[in-house]
Enzyme design. Structure first.
Site, PDB file in Angstrom:
ATOM      1  N   CYS A  49      -0.239   4.829   6.173  1.00 42.17           N
ATOM      2  CA  CYS A  49      -0.893   5.088   7.455  1.00 42.17           C
ATOM      3  C   CYS A  49      -0.025   4.550   8.592  1.00 42.17           C
ATOM      4  CB  CYS A  49      -2.278   4.437   7.486  1.00 42.17           C
ATOM      5  SG  CYS A  49      -3.407   5.097   6.224  1.00 42.17           S
ATOM      6  N   CYS A  90       0.851  -1.190   0.000  1.00 39.79           N
ATOM      7  CA  CYS A  90       0.000   0.000   0.000  1.00 39.79           C
ATOM      8  C   CYS A  90       0.886   1.238   0.000  1.00 39.79           C
ATOM      9  CB  CYS A  90      -0.911   0.002   1.230  1.00 39.79           C
ATOM     10  SG  CYS A  90      -2.104   1.356   1.262  1.00 39.79           S
ATOM     11  N   CYS A 132      -0.737   1.086  10.439  1.00 36.38           N
ATOM     12  CA  CYS A 132      -1.010  -0.074   9.599  1.00 36.38           C
ATOM     13  C   CYS A 132       0.293  -0.728   9.132  1.00 36.38           C
ATOM     14  CB  CYS A 132      -1.848   0.351   8.388  1.00 36.38           C
ATOM     15  SG  CYS A 132      -2.271  -1.000   7.279  1.00 36.38           S
ATOM     16  N   HIS A 188     -10.741   7.942  11.888  1.00 31.69           N
ATOM     17  CA  HIS A 188      -9.767   7.876  12.985  1.00 31.69           C
ATOM     18  C   HIS A 188      -9.505   9.203  13.698  1.00 31.69           C
ATOM     19  CE1 HIS A 188      -9.488   4.019  11.222  1.00 31.69           C
ATOM     20  NE2 HIS A 188      -8.673   4.372  10.248  1.00 31.69           N
TER      21      HIS A 188
END
Length: 347
Positions: free
Chosen positions: A116, A112, A119, A221
């Protein structure tokens, strides 16, 4: 001559392909239907096609799903599948059984690019997008696995695009895979049973609603730009107000609601003030809120709040009139919980 991969085709694309071979359209419909029957691996199994046609198709095309290379079972019943791709990359999906239903968490990319902070997938970096066939193949292979391991009555009920990768960053392949997954001659999932999650790629949110009728989940979040930007770099490009405006314009029937996902992290976004401003910011959006107590990892310094703080945060939102769920962590013992998929064989 490189063969055409039928797993990447919608039904209409497959019909166009067979018409290009001089065949009638109904042959494309037949072949498409065969691709999604249990354990069909070869054109020779498509017994309502003539033998000559099966030979001809095999000379022009192929269909191969990703192979399940690993299966890990959690004490809570969750199952993590590792898929080996043809280029030796590796992705993971997670089966979550709950209340008589089976939900599959599907990956859309190898790695990805969103970065983030909470993560582990983001720590891999981005390698490539998955093809439609690699996305759909996770569903096909797990469906077959369930059939073999649990019996004919065990089926996949729901799909959530919350695995490795940002689905809206692989938009075209996502849309193609959704068209395949919801085709009545294919896997035949209802739009209502599919949820696509995004970290907030604003221009694609409305487009997703225009092109499909699937459910939308947003990894939020925080509604404080400074906090959210520290957790999610995408917020520097598409700040909270832009994201929430896109959610307000997301095409939805009256009874449908957006799911906002909110990971609770100790001393960062879990205060009474955080809950109160969240309630205010989401006021004009038909939504539900999914609270996810942080899944702690030795690789990251974030911590889970106390149960009392989690319950207080929930109570504030509940009193403000929201539907709130606290999502229990599933599969943490096999690194299959939210934010833990990291494609071990890619490292």
């Amino acid at each position: 001559m490189k063969k055409t991969d039928f797993t990447n085709f919608t039904q209409s694309q497959l019909i166009d392909f067979v018409k290009g071979l001089g065949l009638p359209a109904y042959r494309g419909r037949q072949v498409f239907s065969w691709l999604y029957r249990y354990h069909v691996k070869d054109f020779s199994q498509m017994t309502d096609l003539t033998k000559d046609l099966r030979v001809s198709l095999a000379s022009h095309a192929s269909f191969h799903w990703p192979e399940i290379a690993d299966v890990e079972r959690s004490e809570d019943g969750s199952v993590k599948y590792g898929f080996q791709l043809t280029d030796k990359n590796y992705i993971e999906s997670v089966l979550i059984p709950e209340d008589g239903r089976n939900t599959l968490c599907v990956s859309s990319q190898v790695g990805c690019a969103m970065g983030c902070e909470f993560c582990l997938t983001g720590g891999m970096g981005f390698k490539r997008n998955l093809s439609p066939g690699e996305i759909v193949g996770q569903v096909v292979k797990v469906r077959n696995w369930l059939h073999d391991e649990m019996g004919e009555t065990s089926v996949l009920n729901n799909l959530v695009f919350m695995g490795m990768g940002e689905p809206l960053a692989n938009f075209d392949n996502l849309i193609t895979s959704l068209q395949i997954l919801t085709d009545q001659r294919g896997p035949d999932f209802s739009d209502r049973r599919i949820t696509v999650s995004t970290c907030g790629i604003v221009p694609r949110i409305k487009e997703l609603g225009q092109k499909t009728k699937v459910n939308l989940a947003v990894s939020l979040h925080s509604v404080d730009d400074s906090i959210r930007s520290s957790l999610m770099p995408i917020n520097n490009k598409y700040p909270v107000d832009q994201l929430l405006d896109a959610c307000k314009s997301f095409p939805m029937p009256k009874r449908k609601r957006i799911m906002f996902e909110y990971i609770l992290i100790k001393d960062l976004n879990d205060s009474v003030a955080d809950a109160e401003v969240l309630a205010e910011k989401l006021r004009d959006i038909p939504c539900k809120i999914n609270l996810l107590p942080y899944n702690e990892s030795s690789d990251l310094s974030f911590q889970r709040p106390s149960d009392s703080q989690i319950n207080l945060f929930q109570e504030i939102l509940w009193k403000a009139g929201y539907t709130i769920m606290i999502r229990s962590s599933r599969g943490a013992d096999i690194s299959a919980a939210c934010g833990q998929l990291a494609g071990k064989m890619n490292s």
